[in-house]
Design an enzyme around this catalytic site. Structure first.
Site, PDB file in Angstrom:
ATOM      1  N   ASP A 147       0.804  -1.228   0.000  1.00  0.00           N
ATOM      2  CA  ASP A 147       0.000   0.000   0.000  1.00  0.00           C
ATOM      3  C   ASP A 147       0.831   1.270   0.000  1.00  0.00           C
ATOM      4  O   ASP A 147       0.443   2.294   0.559  1.00  0.00           O
ATOM      5  CB  ASP A 147      -0.979   0.011   1.201  1.00  0.00           C
ATOM      6  CG  ASP A 147      -1.889  -1.206   1.178  1.00  0.00           C
ATOM      7  OD1 ASP A 147      -2.216  -1.675   0.080  1.00  0.00           O
ATOM      8  OD2 ASP A 147      -2.266  -1.674   2.263  1.00  0.00           O
TER       9      ASP A 147
ATOM     10  N   LYS B  21       1.792   2.082  -5.072  1.00  0.00           N
ATOM     11  CA  LYS B  21       2.395   1.548  -6.300  1.00  0.00           C
ATOM     12  C   LYS B  21       1.477   1.788  -7.493  1.00  0.00           C
ATOM     13  O   LYS B  21       1.935   2.116  -8.580  1.00  0.00           O
ATOM     14  CB  LYS B  21       2.657   0.039  -6.142  1.00  0.00           C
ATOM     15  CG  LYS B  21       3.627  -0.293  -5.023  1.00  0.00           C
ATOM     16  CD  LYS B  21       3.756  -1.788  -4.806  1.00  0.00           C
ATOM     17  CE  LYS B  21       2.493  -2.446  -4.293  1.00  0.00           C
ATOM     18  NZ  LYS B  21       2.089  -2.043  -2.949  1.00  0.00           N
TER      19      LYS B  21
ATOM     20  N   GLY C  48      -4.497  -4.478  -3.801  1.00  0.00           N
ATOM     21  CA  GLY C  48      -5.511  -3.473  -4.126  1.00  0.00           C
ATOM     22  C   GLY C  48      -4.756  -2.223  -4.528  1.00  0.00           C
ATOM     23  O   GLY C  48      -4.144  -1.581  -3.676  1.00  0.00           O
ATOM     24  N   HIS C  49      -4.709  -1.933  -5.816  1.00  0.00           N
ATOM     25  CA  HIS C  49      -3.929  -0.804  -6.329  1.00  0.00           C
ATOM     26  C   HIS C  49      -4.882   0.292  -6.796  1.00  0.00           C
ATOM     27  O   HIS C  49      -5.681   0.076  -7.694  1.00  0.00           O
ATOM     28  CB  HIS C  49      -3.012  -1.269  -7.483  1.00  0.00           C
ATOM     29  CG  HIS C  49      -1.975  -2.252  -7.037  1.00  0.00           C
ATOM     30  ND1 HIS C  49      -1.059  -2.831  -7.878  1.00  0.00           N
ATOM     31  CD2 HIS C  49      -1.694  -2.745  -5.789  1.00  0.00           C
ATOM     32  CE1 HIS C  49      -0.277  -3.644  -7.186  1.00  0.00           C
ATOM     33  NE2 HIS C  49      -0.645  -3.614  -5.928  1.00  0.00           N
TER      34      HIS C  49
ATOM     35  N   GLN D 100       2.063  -6.009  -3.173  1.00  0.00           N
ATOM     36  CA  GLN D 100       2.522  -6.075  -1.778  1.00  0.00           C
ATOM     37  C   GLN D 100       3.820  -5.255  -1.612  1.00  0.00           C
ATOM     38  O   GLN D 100       4.034  -4.342  -2.392  1.00  0.00           O
ATOM     39  CB  GLN D 100       2.738  -7.535  -1.325  1.00  0.00           C
ATOM     40  CG  GLN D 100       1.445  -8.321  -1.151  1.00  0.00           C
ATOM     41  CD  GLN D 100       0.880  -8.854  -2.453  1.00  0.00           C
ATOM     42  OE1 GLN D 100       1.575  -9.497  -3.217  1.00  0.00           O
ATOM     43  NE2 GLN D 100      -0.391  -8.614  -2.699  1.00  0.00           N
TER      44      GLN D 100
HETATM   45  P1  GDP Z   1      -0.840   0.258  -3.559  1.00  0.00           P
HETATM   46  O1  GDP Z   1      -1.431  -1.019  -3.092  1.00  0.00           O
HETATM   47  O2  GDP Z   1       0.628   0.338  -3.284  1.00  0.00           O
HETATM   48  O3  GDP Z   1      -1.149   0.561  -5.000  1.00  0.00           O
HETATM   49  O4  GDP Z   1      -1.506   1.422  -2.679  1.00  0.00           O
HETATM   50  P2  GDP Z   1      -3.078   1.541  -2.295  1.00  0.00           P
HETATM   51  O5  GDP Z   1      -3.825   1.915  -3.516  1.00  0.00           O
HETATM   52  O6  GDP Z   1      -3.525   0.325  -1.567  1.00  0.00           O
HETATM   53  O7  GDP Z   1      -3.026   2.693  -1.237  1.00  0.00           O
HETATM   54  C1  GDP Z   1      -2.563   3.973  -1.540  1.00  0.00           C
HETATM   55  C2  GDP Z   1      -3.656   4.997  -1.198  1.00  0.00           C
HETATM   56  O8  GDP Z   1      -3.104   6.290  -1.154  1.00  0.00           O
HETATM   57  C3  GDP Z   1      -4.755   5.069  -2.233  1.00  0.00           C
HETATM   58  O9  GDP Z   1      -5.949   5.372  -1.579  1.00  0.00           O
HETATM   59  C4  GDP Z   1      -4.338   6.224  -3.131  1.00  0.00           C
HETATM   60  O10 GDP Z   1      -5.421   6.875  -3.781  1.00  0.00           O
HETATM   61  C5  GDP Z   1      -3.694   7.155  -2.147  1.00  0.00           C
HETATM   62  N1  GDP Z   1      -2.578   7.960  -2.662  1.00  0.00           N
HETATM   63  C6  GDP Z   1      -1.670   7.627  -3.600  1.00  0.00           C
HETATM   64  N2  GDP Z   1      -0.713   8.581  -3.717  1.00  0.00           N
HETATM   65  C7  GDP Z   1      -1.034   9.538  -2.823  1.00  0.00           C
HETATM   66  C8  GDP Z   1      -0.409  10.770  -2.448  1.00  0.00           C
HETATM   67  O11 GDP Z   1       0.663  11.161  -2.936  1.00  0.00           O
HETATM   68  N3  GDP Z   1      -1.050  11.499  -1.473  1.00  0.00           N
HETATM   69  C9  GDP Z   1      -2.213  11.079  -0.883  1.00  0.00           C
HETATM   70  N4  GDP Z   1      -2.751  11.846   0.059  1.00  0.00           N
HETATM   71  N5  GDP Z   1      -2.813   9.931  -1.218  1.00  0.00           N
HETATM   72  C10 GDP Z   1      -2.221   9.154  -2.161  1.00  0.00           C
HETATM   73  P1  IMO Z   2      -0.864  -4.238  -2.231  1.00  0.00           P
HETATM   74  O1  IMO Z   2      -0.404  -4.804  -3.536  1.00  0.00           O
HETATM   75  C1  IMO Z   2      -0.932  -4.564   2.128  1.00  0.00           C
HETATM   76  C2  IMO Z   2      -0.955  -8.606   3.823  1.00  0.00           C
HETATM   77  C3  IMO Z   2      -2.196  -9.058   4.560  1.00  0.00           C
HETATM   78  C4  IMO Z   2      -1.573  -9.971   5.607  1.00  0.00           C
HETATM   79  C5  IMO Z   2      -0.443 -10.636   4.837  1.00  0.00           C
HETATM   80  C6  IMO Z   2      -0.808 -12.015   4.294  1.00  0.00           C
HETATM   81  O2  IMO Z   2      -2.179  -3.559  -2.282  1.00  0.00           O
HETATM   82  O3  IMO Z   2       0.217  -3.428  -1.598  1.00  0.00           O
HETATM   83  P2  IMO Z   2      -2.348 -12.775   2.264  1.00  0.00           P
HETATM   84  O4  IMO Z   2      -3.818 -12.580   2.029  1.00  0.00           O
HETATM   85  O5  IMO Z   2      -1.481 -12.219   1.193  1.00  0.00           O
HETATM   86  O6  IMO Z   2      -2.014 -14.204   2.592  1.00  0.00           O
HETATM   87  O7  IMO Z   2      -2.050 -11.948   3.611  1.00  0.00           O
HETATM   88  O8  IMO Z   2      -0.140  -9.771   3.752  1.00  0.00           O
HETATM   89  N1  IMO Z   2      -1.162  -8.133   2.431  1.00  0.00           N
HETATM   90  C7  IMO Z   2      -1.112  -6.845   2.067  1.00  0.00           C
HETATM   91  N2  IMO Z   2      -0.957  -5.724   2.804  1.00  0.00           N
HETATM   92  N3  IMO Z   2      -1.023  -4.475   0.777  1.00  0.00           N
HETATM   93  C8  IMO Z   2      -1.157  -5.579   0.023  1.00  0.00           C
HETATM   94  O9  IMO Z   2      -1.131  -5.553  -1.323  1.00  0.00           O
HETATM   95  C9  IMO Z   2      -1.245  -6.839   0.667  1.00  0.00           C
HETATM   96  N4  IMO Z   2      -1.403  -8.109   0.232  1.00  0.00           N
HETATM   97  C10 IMO Z   2      -1.336  -8.886   1.320  1.00  0.00           C
HETATM   98  O10 IMO Z   2      -2.877  -7.977   5.134  1.00  0.00           O
HETATM   99  O11 IMO Z   2      -0.988  -9.191   6.617  1.00  0.00           O
HETATM  100 MG    MG Z   3      -2.948  -1.705  -1.829  1.00  0.00          MG
END
Ligand code: GDP
Ligand code: IMO
Ligand code: MG
Length: 428
Positions: free
Chosen positions: A13, A16, A40-41, A224
């Site tokens: 999270d 990416k 979840g991207h 991840q």
């Molecule tokens: P990922 O799994 O690495 O793709 O990240 P996630 O999508 O799970 O979580 C990132 C969250 O931060 C999402 O809700 C994005 O919309 C938000 N986000 C991304 N870049 C920025 C930023 O530079 N500033 C803020 N405030 N939010 C951001």
């Molecule tokens: P993105 O790509 C954050 C965490 C789960 C748990 C551990 C194992 O959005 O960054 P699993 O279901 O993979 O066996 O769970 O890994 N986890 C993540 N945490 N971002 C993710 O993906 C994750 N994918 C798995 O919360 O701690």
């Molecule tokens: Mg994510």
């Protein structure tokens, strides 16, 4: 031509998805190499927000080839929903998506076993996403996995399914007291799914080889983060795949030395969802503010993320492991309203200073962060488009990180939207 990889440097999270979206503009191909629907991207532009689970984030740009490699594990009903959702939003999927015939399938028993095993682990609970990730990856080296190419052959699929159900139903019934799965029901459901996805299924290894030979710009989308890497993360509180750069060769079939740039995505502070040690976690008001301002709730499960200040011991470990060439520091705007910002530069374990990341996770739980405190900038940076215009204190914060890690910062995220970014370097 160039091949650039986007890798999470913390516990996932790190934003990416947003960085992949930014760099997709100039890429020809975007490839996922590991993980599955546990990812979840999030990508936000034009007042719309998309959350992608299996499909590379590049799908949201027009006419970009998006490939799901053999290292990704696929939940067929999940990916079908994802494709349908994108089509409803008028995103072109059919012309642009390819799925490796070597990718392993998440079967219904994997999801049931994931949930059931979590229930019985008690204190050792991992806090998984319950998507069946651990069980499906475990079947791969146990020679029990079912790949998409198996599903394309009805006889072989039935044979493998029957073999697996004998074992898995035994476990479900006798160990977990769960109703066994019916062979014919699962078989029929999967033939239906097959009909919906077969148009995307290809020998992606050969296709990627050709694309590399044609000198295309290829962007690799990690899922991840390295601290969740099954080998180098906080085992057993990890995910079941290699979320570090090591996952690329396995997950798509290219030689490691073909990768030109490795972009480490670092959130300007630390978050983690699920169990396991988190040295800089703040259970008080700082953690709460980061969660509130950063909207730190899981994109896949909605769970609140655990939050704290930046941990440079973690980042030193993950930058080295991945051979990071550039850093993308995201969500910097979330720190806009902090009068003081802390950065962890070492751990203290039983009174002794420790600068290196430990392998023993229990030992890590006993580590206390040693912080350096800097003054916050107390300004809204979300509209700033040029590095030079950032407040001096913001620049010092970035410089401190870059100097400590000895890696240049090439991208800065100042908000969730595509345009809320400062890009200091071209990758393609
Ligand atoms: P990922 O799994 O690495 O793709 O990240 P996630 O999508 O799970 O979580 C990132 C969250 O931060 C999402 O809700 C994005 O919309 C938000 N986000 C991304 N870049 C920025 C930023 O530079 N500033 C803020 N405030 N939010 C951001
Ligand atoms: P993105 O790509 C954050 C965490 C789960 C748990 C551990 C194992 O959005 O960054 P699993 O279901 O993979 O066996 O769970 O890994 N986890 C993540 N945490 N971002 C993710 O993906 C994750 N994918 C798995 O919360 O701690
Ligand atoms: Mg994510």
């Amino acid at each position: 031509m160039s091949i650039a990889a986007i890798i999470g440097m913390q516990w996932g999270d790190e934003a990416k998805g947003k960085i992949v979206d930014l760099l997709s503009e100039k890429a020809d191909v975007i490839v996922r190499f590991q993980g599955g629907p546990n990812a979840g991207h999030t990508v936000s532009f034009d007042n719309k927000t998309f959350i992608l689970h299996h499909i590379p984030s590049g799908i949201l740009r027009k006419n970009k080839l998006c490939i799901i490699g053999n290292g990704v594990v696929i939940d067929l009903p999940g990916i079908i929903d994802e494709i349908d959702g994108l089509k409803r939003d008028e995103v072109g999927v059919d012309e642009n998506l390819l799925i490796s015939e070597g990718a392993h399938l998440i079967m219904p028993y994997h999801k049931l076993l994931d949930g059931a095993s979590e229930k019985t682990r008690g204190r050792m609970k991992i806090g998984t996403t319950k998507k069946g990730i651990g069980p499906v990856y475990a079947d791969k080296p146990a020679y029990k996995g079912i790949r998409i190419c198996d599903l394309m052959n009805e006889r072989r699929f039935k044979e493998k399914l029957k073999f697996n159900l004998e074992e898995k139903n035994y476990l479900l019934e006798n160990l977990y007291d769960i109703e066994p799965l019916k062979l014919n029901r699962v078989y029929k459901d999967f033939l239906n799914y097959r009909d919906k996805i077969k148009k995307y299924v290809s020998n992606t290894r050969e296709i990627i080889k050709k694309l590399v030979e044609e000198n295309k710009n290829i962007l690799l989308e990690g899922a991840q983060g390295t601290m969740l890497d099954v080998d180098h993360g906080t085992y057993p509180y990890v995910t079941a795949s290699n979320a570090s750069i090591a996952g690329v060769s396995m997950g798509i079939g290219i030689p490691p030395k073909r990768i030109d740039r490795i972009i480490g995505v670092v959130k300007a502070y630390t978050t983690r969802v699920g169990k396991g040690p988190l040295p800089t976690e703040d259970k008080g008001s700082v953690g709460e503010s980061l969660r509130k301002i950063g909207k730190e709730y899981g994109a896949t499960t909605g769970r609140p993320r655990r939050c704290g200040f930046l941990d440079l011991v973690v980042l030193k470990h993950t930058c080295w492991l991945n051979g990071v060439t550039d850093l993308a520091v995201t969500k910097l705007d979330v720190l806009d309203r902090f009068e003081e910002i802390k950065v962890c530069t070492a751990y203290r374990y039983k009174g002794k200073l420790m600068g290196d990341f430990p392998t023993d996770t229990e030992l890590l739980s006993g580590c206390e962060p040693v912080y350096r405190t800097v003054k916050g900038w107390m300004e809204d940076i979300s509209n700033i488009k040029e590095y030079v215009r950032l407040p001096e204190r913001t620049k010092s914060y970035l410089k401190f990180i870059s100097d400590f890690l000895k890696v240049d910062i090439s991208i800065i995220g100042t908000g969730k939207r595509r345009e809320e970014s400062i890009v200091l370097k071209d990758f393609f």
